[in-house]
Each structure stands twice: as C-alpha cells, then as structure tokens.
Write an enzyme that holds these catalytic residues in place. Structure first.
Site, short mmCIF file in Angstrom:
data_model
loop_
_atom_site.label_atom_id
_atom_site.label_comp_id
_atom_site.label_asym_id
_atom_site.label_seq_id
_atom_site.Cartn_x
_atom_site.Cartn_y
_atom_site.Cartn_z
N GLY A 10 73.65 27.11 20.35
CA GLY A 10 74.43 26.04 20.69
C GLY A 10 73.65 24.57 20.18
O GLY A 10 72.46 24.35 20.54
N GLN A 13 73.78 18.64 22.78
CA GLN A 13 72.74 17.50 23.21
C GLN A 13 71.45 18.34 23.28
O GLN A 13 70.25 18.09 22.81
CB GLN A 13 73.18 16.89 24.11
CG GLN A 13 74.38 15.97 24.02
CD GLN A 13 73.91 14.64 23.33
OE1 GLN A 13 72.96 14.58 22.35
NE2 GLN A 13 74.41 13.63 23.74
N ASN A 96 82.91 29.33 30.11
CA ASN A 96 81.59 29.76 29.74
C ASN A 96 81.16 31.13 29.64
O ASN A 96 80.36 31.52 28.90
CB ASN A 96 80.70 28.93 30.37
CG ASN A 96 80.55 27.31 29.87
OD1 ASN A 96 81.21 27.09 29.00
ND2 ASN A 96 79.82 26.59 30.55
N ARG A 152 62.36 17.53 38.99
CA ARG A 152 63.09 16.23 39.37
C ARG A 152 62.61 16.11 40.75
O ARG A 152 62.67 15.10 41.40
CB ARG A 152 64.71 16.69 39.59
CG ARG A 152 65.48 16.61 38.39
CD ARG A 152 66.64 17.61 38.34
NE ARG A 152 67.55 17.10 37.08
CZ ARG A 152 68.53 17.82 36.69
NH1 ARG A 152 69.09 18.62 37.46
NH2 ARG A 152 69.39 17.29 35.61
N HIS A 176 70.85 27.73 41.47
CA HIS A 176 70.68 26.46 40.42
C HIS A 176 72.23 25.63 40.80
O HIS A 176 73.24 25.73 40.01
CB HIS A 176 70.79 26.40 39.03
CG HIS A 176 70.65 25.17 38.29
ND1 HIS A 176 69.59 24.23 38.44
CD2 HIS A 176 71.09 24.61 37.13
CE1 HIS A 176 69.96 23.25 37.92
NE2 HIS A 176 70.73 23.40 36.76
#
Length: 316
Positions: A10, A13, A96, A152, A176
């Site tokens: 992939g 980004q 996906n 986070r 997640h």
C-alpha cells in the site's frame, strides 16, 4: 550478515511514511508495493534522494508486482480505502475485504516466512482475514491498533497534566473501534496512578469527569483526525506505531506492545483476534500478558470482544 527486508503493501499516506521511517532507522531494505503505476516508484525515489541529507544507507524500491516482496522478513499491510468524515472503520469491510484477499494471497506466495503487521481497517476483521488466507501461524500475523490507541491516550493525559509524554504509560484493550477499552487503572505517570495526579489537580469529582472526557476522546481519536483532514485518515501516528512493532521483531527487543493478537483463552477469549498487551520479539507475538480486570473493566472488555465477534462474523 544480510540486511533485513521490509515489504510495505500500500503506497498511500501510511505506506509512504512507513518507508521513510524504516529507512531513517535503517531497519532494512524497503520495498513499497502499490497497484498504481508510478506511485510507489515516485515515493521511494523521493525518500532515497534524501539519504545523503539524513545519512541513512538502505535500498528502497517501488513496485507494482508482488514478486518483488519475495523473501521479506516483515510485511506491513496498509492497502485499502481510508475513512471519510462520518464513516466508521466498520463501514469499510466489504471493499477492503476484497483488497485484503488479494494482498494476503500475494504475501502467502512470495513472503511465506514473514512477520505480518496489518494496519488496514476495519483492523480486527482484516487481520483475521489475512491470517485465514495466508494460513500463517497466529504468532506471525498481528494487527496494529493498540500501540496507536495507547499512544493517543498517553498524549491526551500528558497534555492534560503538563508532563512529558515519555513519562506516561497507558494501556488499551479490545477492538480498534468505538468499544476499545482504555485501562485507567493501569495507566500511570512515572509509576504514579494517573487518577491520583488528576485528583491532586482537580479533586475527585472533577478528576473523574476529566478522565471520562479523555477516554471518550481516545475512542474517537481517529475520527477526530478524519473530520479535520476531510480527505483521508491518520497516517503519521499509525506508521510510527507499526514501525515500533516491526523494530521489536527485527531486533528481538521483547517490547510489551498493545497488539491485535490471536487469543487462546487469555482474558476469557478463545479463537479471536483482540487487542491485548503482547511481547513482540524474534518469534513474533511471543506471549500475551494477562492483566487482572475488575468487574467494570471486564464488562467493557466483554462488550468490545462482542463487537469484534460480530464484525468478524460478517466476513465472507
């Protein structure tokens, strides 16, 4: 001694940042794969031309063929559509899943001995699908989620208390998604329970409100980034998190990292990929660290596990 080989599936980004971080840390030679012609070639060329400035010395190759990942020691999968504003991670499962099927078949054929780290969403379903198709041992197929979720959570705590993020230890469990379980009781600053510090600052009642807000923000942190970007999802922090996992494997660091791993009875869960603390070393996901949960924490974990089960059940 031959250098390690890292394959990144992939070239979007996250893939681009992964390639840069792997090169900067000299974790091994890097192959960046994408189906879009020119995209991985352009990104790896751009990164390689920074080598004289940054001082790293690794090989970088962009490719559109799976054959070039042959013999990879680590494969990190980011392929798939990103979220857009208003979407949950679970909304991505249909499209996906098709992408992951093709990716996993390529990994199985050309990198049969690799340690595979999946980032693609919905994470818990995609790592399950990847393992099913490759047939790799469960300890060699894991998902990156908990490292990021815990980071986070730690960042929000550090900002709230005005301390260094380096001194905050935070733990999240479960899937997640919106039902992840930030474990407040196991979260500390230099060994001091975080609630003690919040209560010193605010008093008990206010401290509980502040923590509840941080837990809520942690659960929605990915969506917060999506809403701000408008055209994609987070990529710097997910890439950093996956690189930490890859480095622990390649260097046999035995780091304890929250990882989407296959459970065989731990935490009362059997036969399911769920986020838990895992020792990652040369053997992949070497062992799960069992935590004692109180009734409230166990209830949240059970809810999160159910959400993962329901999601995985939708896989074709």
């Amino acid at each position: 001694m031959a250098r390690s080989k890292i394959a990144l599936i992939g070239g979007g980004q996250i893939g681009g940042v992964l390639a840069q971080l792997a090169a900067l840390r000299e974790l091994g030679d890097v192959v960046l794969f994408d189906i879009v012609e020119g995209l991985p070639q352009g990104k790896t060329l751009d990164i390689a031309e920074a080598a004289p400035v940054d001082g790293f010395d690794v090989s970088l190759k962009g490719t559109n063929t799976y054959e070039d990942i042959k013999g990879a020691d680590v494969v990190i999968v980011t392929a798939g559509l990103p979220r857009k504003p208003g979407m949950s991670r679970d909304d991505l499962i249909a499209v996906n899943s098709k992408i992951m099927t093709t990716v996993a078949e390529g990994i199985k054929q050309y990198a049969p001995n690799a340690f595979v780290i999946v980032i693609s969403n919905p994470l818990d379903a995609m790592v399950t699908l990847c393992q099913r198709i490759t047939g790799f041992p469960h300890n060699r197929v894991v998902g990156q989620a908990g490292v990021l979720d815990s980071a986070r959570f730690a960042a929000f705590i550090a900002w709230e208390l005005g301390v260094s993020v380096k001194d905050v230890t935070a733990v999240t469990l479960g899937g997640h998604g919106d039902d992840m379980v930030p474990l407040v009781r196991y979260t500390s600053v230099c060994g001091v329970p975080v609630m003690e510090l919040l209560e010193q600052k605010y008093g008990a009642a206010k401290a509980a409100e502040v923590m509840a807000a941080m837990v809520k923000r942690t659960r929605g942190a990915g969506g917060e980034v999506v809403a701000l970007l408008k055209t994609g999802s987070a990529f710097y922090s997910p890439a950093s998190s996956a690189i930490a996992m890859a480095e622990s494997f390649l260097k046999d660091q035995k780091r304890v990292l929250p990882t989407c791993a296959f459970l065989k009875g731990e935490f009362g869960v059997d036969g399911l990929y769920v986020g838990v603390p895992v020792v990652i070393g040369a053997g992949g996901a070497e062992r799960v660290l069992q935590l004692k949960l109180n009734a409230e924490e166990q209830a949240m974990m059970d809810k999160s596990v159910k959400a993962v089960k329901d999601l995985v059940a939708t896989l074709k």
